[in-house]
Design a protein around this motif. Structure first.
Motif, PDB file in Angstrom:
ATOM      1  N   LYS A  82      19.311   1.566   7.398  1.00 22.05           N
ATOM      2  CA  LYS A  82      18.211   2.369   7.919  1.00 22.05           C
ATOM      3  C   LYS A  82      18.208   3.690   7.177  1.00 22.05           C
ATOM      4  CE  LYS A  82      16.171   4.057  12.168  1.00 22.05           C
ATOM      5  NZ  LYS A  82      16.264   4.124  13.624  1.00 22.05           N
ATOM      6  N   LYS A  83      17.082   4.011   6.588  1.00 21.08           N
ATOM      7  CA  LYS A  83      16.938   5.248   5.810  1.00 21.08           C
ATOM      8  C   LYS A  83      18.057   5.397   4.795  1.00 21.08           C
ATOM      9  CE  LYS A  83      14.384   7.619   9.392  1.00 21.08           C
ATOM     10  NZ  LYS A  83      14.258   8.787  10.253  1.00 21.08           N
ATOM     11  N   GLU A  84      18.293   4.313   4.060  1.00 20.62           N
ATOM     12  CA  GLU A  84      19.289   4.265   2.980  1.00 20.62           C
ATOM     13  C   GLU A  84      20.721   4.483   3.456  1.00 20.62           C
ATOM     14  OE1 GLU A  84      18.167   6.403  -0.545  1.00 20.62           O
ATOM     15  OE2 GLU A  84      16.047   6.019  -0.196  1.00 20.62           O
ATOM     16  N   GLN A  85      20.982   4.284   4.748  1.00 20.20           N
ATOM     17  CA  GLN A  85      22.329   4.379   5.298  1.00 20.20           C
ATOM     18  C   GLN A  85      22.741   2.998   5.796  1.00 20.20           C
ATOM     19  OE1 GLN A  85      24.384   7.098   5.362  1.00 20.20           O
ATOM     20  NE2 GLN A  85      22.807   8.162   4.204  1.00 20.20           N
ATOM     21  N   PHE A  86      23.978   2.597   5.489  1.00 21.34           N
ATOM     22  CA  PHE A  86      24.484   1.310   5.923  1.00 21.34           C
ATOM     23  C   PHE A  86      25.269   1.476   7.220  1.00 21.34           C
ATOM     24  CE2 PHE A  86      27.710  -2.047   6.035  1.00 21.34           C
ATOM     25  CZ  PHE A  86      26.867  -3.150   6.025  1.00 21.34           C
ATOM     26  N   TYR A  87      25.084   0.532   8.143  1.00 22.89           N
ATOM     27  CA  TYR A  87      25.765   0.552   9.437  1.00 22.89           C
ATOM     28  C   TYR A  87      26.468  -0.777   9.682  1.00 22.89           C
ATOM     29  CZ  TYR A  87      22.812   4.578  10.475  1.00 22.89           C
ATOM     30  OH  TYR A  87      22.194   5.792  10.432  1.00 22.89           O
ATOM     31  N   LEU A  88      27.663  -0.731  10.271  1.00 25.88           N
ATOM     32  CA  LEU A  88      28.314  -1.919  10.790  1.00 25.88           C
ATOM     33  C   LEU A  88      27.737  -2.145  12.178  1.00 25.88           C
ATOM     34  CD1 LEU A  88      32.040  -1.063   9.934  1.00 25.88           C
ATOM     35  CD2 LEU A  88      30.388  -2.295   8.524  1.00 25.88           C
ATOM     36  N   LEU A  89      27.466  -3.408  12.540  1.00 27.89           N
ATOM     37  CA  LEU A  89      26.886  -3.717  13.844  1.00 27.89           C
ATOM     38  C   LEU A  89      27.913  -4.392  14.739  1.00 27.89           C
ATOM     39  CD1 LEU A  89      23.368  -5.099  12.856  1.00 27.89           C
ATOM     40  CD2 LEU A  89      23.974  -2.792  13.598  1.00 27.89           C
ATOM     41  N   PHE A  90      27.932  -3.999  15.987  1.00 28.79           N
ATOM     42  CA  PHE A  90      28.823  -4.569  16.987  1.00 28.79           C
ATOM     43  C   PHE A  90      28.000  -4.982  18.192  1.00 28.79           C
ATOM     44  CE2 PHE A  90      31.260  -1.536  14.541  1.00 28.79           C
ATOM     45  CZ  PHE A  90      32.343  -2.301  14.157  1.00 28.79           C
ATOM     46  N   GLY A  91      28.443  -6.008  18.890  1.00 26.84           N
ATOM     47  CA  GLY A  91      27.769  -6.464  20.101  1.00 26.84           C
ATOM     48  C   GLY A  91      26.736  -7.526  19.796  1.00 26.84           C
ATOM     49  N   ASP A  92      26.150  -8.036  20.847  1.00 30.28           N
ATOM     50  CA  ASP A  92      25.088  -9.026  20.705  1.00 30.28           C
ATOM     51  C   ASP A  92      23.819  -8.352  20.216  1.00 30.28           C
ATOM     52  OD1 ASP A  92      26.574 -11.237  21.545  1.00 30.28           O
ATOM     53  OD2 ASP A  92      26.281 -10.687  23.645  1.00 30.28           O
ATOM     54  N   LYS A  93      22.948  -9.154  19.654  1.00 30.02           N
ATOM     55  CA  LYS A  93      21.710  -8.608  19.089  1.00 30.02           C
ATOM     56  C   LYS A  93      20.884  -7.837  20.117  1.00 30.02           C
ATOM     57  CE  LYS A  93      21.351 -11.836  15.273  1.00 30.02           C
ATOM     58  NZ  LYS A  93      22.501 -11.332  14.660  1.00 30.02           N
ATOM     59  N   ASP A  94      20.973  -8.213  21.395  1.00 29.88           N
ATOM     60  CA  ASP A  94      20.227  -7.500  22.429  1.00 29.88           C
ATOM     61  C   ASP A  94      20.811  -6.116  22.714  1.00 29.88           C
ATOM     62  OD1 ASP A  94      18.692  -9.746  22.653  1.00 29.88           O
ATOM     63  OD2 ASP A  94      19.771 -10.527  24.388  1.00 29.88           O
ATOM     64  N   ASP A  95      22.088  -5.942  22.447  1.00 32.97           N
ATOM     65  CA  ASP A  95      22.779  -4.704  22.798  1.00 32.97           C
ATOM     66  C   ASP A  95      23.640  -4.257  21.615  1.00 32.97           C
ATOM     67  OD1 ASP A  95      23.742  -2.589  24.340  1.00 32.97           O
ATOM     68  OD2 ASP A  95      25.466  -3.752  25.004  1.00 32.97           O
ATOM     69  N   GLN A  96      22.985  -3.993  20.484  1.00 38.06           N
ATOM     70  CA  GLN A  96      23.738  -3.676  19.284  1.00 38.06           C
ATOM     71  C   GLN A  96      24.187  -2.223  19.251  1.00 38.06           C
ATOM     72  OE1 GLN A  96      23.108  -5.305  15.635  1.00 38.06           O
ATOM     73  NE2 GLN A  96      23.112  -7.301  16.556  1.00 38.06           N
ATOM     74  N   SER A  97      25.393  -2.062  18.791  1.00 35.06           N
ATOM     75  CA  SER A  97      25.991  -0.753  18.630  1.00 35.06           C
ATOM     76  C   SER A  97      26.230  -0.550  17.142  1.00 35.06           C
ATOM     77  CB  SER A  97      27.307  -0.730  19.408  1.00 35.06           C
ATOM     78  OG  SER A  97      27.972   0.479  19.229  1.00 35.06           O
ATOM     79  N   LYS A  98      25.806   0.562  16.607  1.00 33.01           N
ATOM     80  CA  LYS A  98      25.900   0.816  15.165  1.00 33.01           C
ATOM     81  C   LYS A  98      27.003   1.829  14.855  1.00 33.01           C
ATOM     82  CE  LYS A  98      21.014   0.082  14.381  1.00 33.01           C
ATOM     83  NZ  LYS A  98      19.767   0.677  13.888  1.00 33.01           N
ATOM     84  N   TYR A  99      27.722   1.566  13.774  1.00 36.83           N
ATOM     85  CA  TYR A  99      28.730   2.501  13.289  1.00 36.83           C
ATOM     86  C   TYR A  99      28.380   2.842  11.846  1.00 36.83           C
ATOM     87  CZ  TYR A  99      33.214   4.604  12.109  1.00 36.83           C
ATOM     88  OH  TYR A  99      34.191   5.481  11.709  1.00 36.83           O
ATOM     89  N   PRO A 100      28.093   4.106  11.537  1.00 35.61           N
ATOM     90  CA  PRO A 100      27.729   4.482  10.173  1.00 35.61           C
ATOM     91  C   PRO A 100      28.898   4.267   9.202  1.00 35.61           C
ATOM     92  CG  PRO A 100      27.212   6.241  11.725  1.00 35.61           C
ATOM     93  CD  PRO A 100      28.045   5.241  12.451  1.00 35.61           C
ATOM     94  N   PHE A 101      28.636   3.540   8.133  1.00 31.38           N
ATOM     95  CA  PHE A 101      29.669   3.270   7.143  1.00 31.38           C
ATOM     96  C   PHE A 101      30.203   4.571   6.551  1.00 31.38           C
ATOM     97  CE2 PHE A 101      31.365   1.979   3.017  1.00 31.38           C
ATOM     98  CZ  PHE A 101      32.216   0.973   3.425  1.00 31.38           C
ATOM     99  N   ARG A 102      29.379   5.564   6.415  1.00 30.28           N
ATOM    100  CA  ARG A 102      29.845   6.853   5.845  1.00 30.28           C
ATOM    101  C   ARG A 102      30.943   7.477   6.702  1.00 30.28           C
ATOM    102  NH1 ARG A 102      24.844   8.455   8.049  1.00 30.28           N
ATOM    103  NH2 ARG A 102      25.163   9.980   9.696  1.00 30.28           N
ATOM    104  N   ASN A 103      30.935   7.205   8.027  1.00 35.12           N
ATOM    105  CA  ASN A 103      32.011   7.700   8.892  1.00 35.12           C
ATOM    106  C   ASN A 103      33.350   7.095   8.507  1.00 35.12           C
ATOM    107  OD1 ASN A 103      29.883   8.904  10.204  1.00 35.12           O
ATOM    108  ND2 ASN A 103      30.410   8.150  12.222  1.00 35.12           N
ATOM    109  N   LEU A 104      33.326   5.831   8.145  1.00 32.48           N
ATOM    110  CA  LEU A 104      34.536   5.140   7.702  1.00 32.48           C
ATOM    111  C   LEU A 104      35.095   5.830   6.459  1.00 32.48           C
ATOM    112  CD1 LEU A 104      36.291   2.485   7.993  1.00 32.48           C
ATOM    113  CD2 LEU A 104      34.764   1.562   6.284  1.00 32.48           C
ATOM    114  N   ILE A 105      34.242   6.124   5.520  1.00 33.43           N
ATOM    115  CA  ILE A 105      34.661   6.791   4.285  1.00 33.43           C
ATOM    116  C   ILE A 105      35.203   8.188   4.580  1.00 33.43           C
ATOM    117  CG2 ILE A 105      33.883   7.637   2.028  1.00 33.43           C
ATOM    118  CD1 ILE A 105      33.939   4.559   2.273  1.00 33.43           C
ATOM    119  N   ASN A 106      34.518   8.925   5.472  1.00 29.21           N
ATOM    120  CA  ASN A 106      34.944  10.286   5.803  1.00 29.21           C
ATOM    121  C   ASN A 106      36.305  10.316   6.495  1.00 29.21           C
ATOM    122  OD1 ASN A 106      32.639  11.372   4.692  1.00 29.21           O
ATOM    123  ND2 ASN A 106      31.544  11.419   6.632  1.00 29.21           N
ATOM    124  N   GLU A 107      36.547   9.362   7.376  1.00 25.35           N
ATOM    125  CA  GLU A 107      37.831   9.324   8.083  1.00 25.35           C
ATOM    126  C   GLU A 107      38.945   9.074   7.103  1.00 25.35           C
ATOM    127  OE1 GLU A 107      38.425  10.284  11.055  1.00 25.35           O
ATOM    128  OE2 GLU A 107      36.415  10.339  11.815  1.00 25.35           O
TER     129      GLU A 107
END
Length: 107
Positions: A82-107
């Protein structure tokens, strides 16, 4: 002394079982003393349900991190862009939770 550390996790989706199997195979390969030489003390995480659970596991994993260590990151699951940002998705498609990949890199 530098170590090789594996962080293997899959995102939960109730109708998919391949993610857990893939994580288990990657874990077995990378913790094999002749192949991957990663520590067996760090267990894989199965069926992570949301980004908060993922973040807790990841921050716990990094608690004893040494800057000389080598990180091997394996995620089995879906993602989105979304808007050139990649997200990891968790949960079922009805209740998806997004984790920004850039957070992984920053940590």
């Amino acid at each position: 002394m530098a170590k090789r550390k594996l962080f293997a996790i899959n995102g939960y989706e109730k109708n998919l079982t391949a993610g857990s199997r893939d994580v288990a195979l990657v874990y077995a390969t990378f913790t094999d003393e002749k192949i991957g030489i990663c520590s067996k003390t760090i267990k894989p995480y199965f069926d992570c349900k949301n980004h908060k659970e993922f973040n807790n596991h990841f921050l716990d994993f990094l608690k004893d991190w040494n800057s000389e260590d080598q990180l091997i990151f394996y995620f089995s699951g879906h993602g989105s862009v979304k808007k050139e940002q990649f997200y990891l998705l968790f949960g079922d498609k009805d209740d998806q939770s997004k984790y920004p990949f850039r957070n992984l890199i920053n940590e």
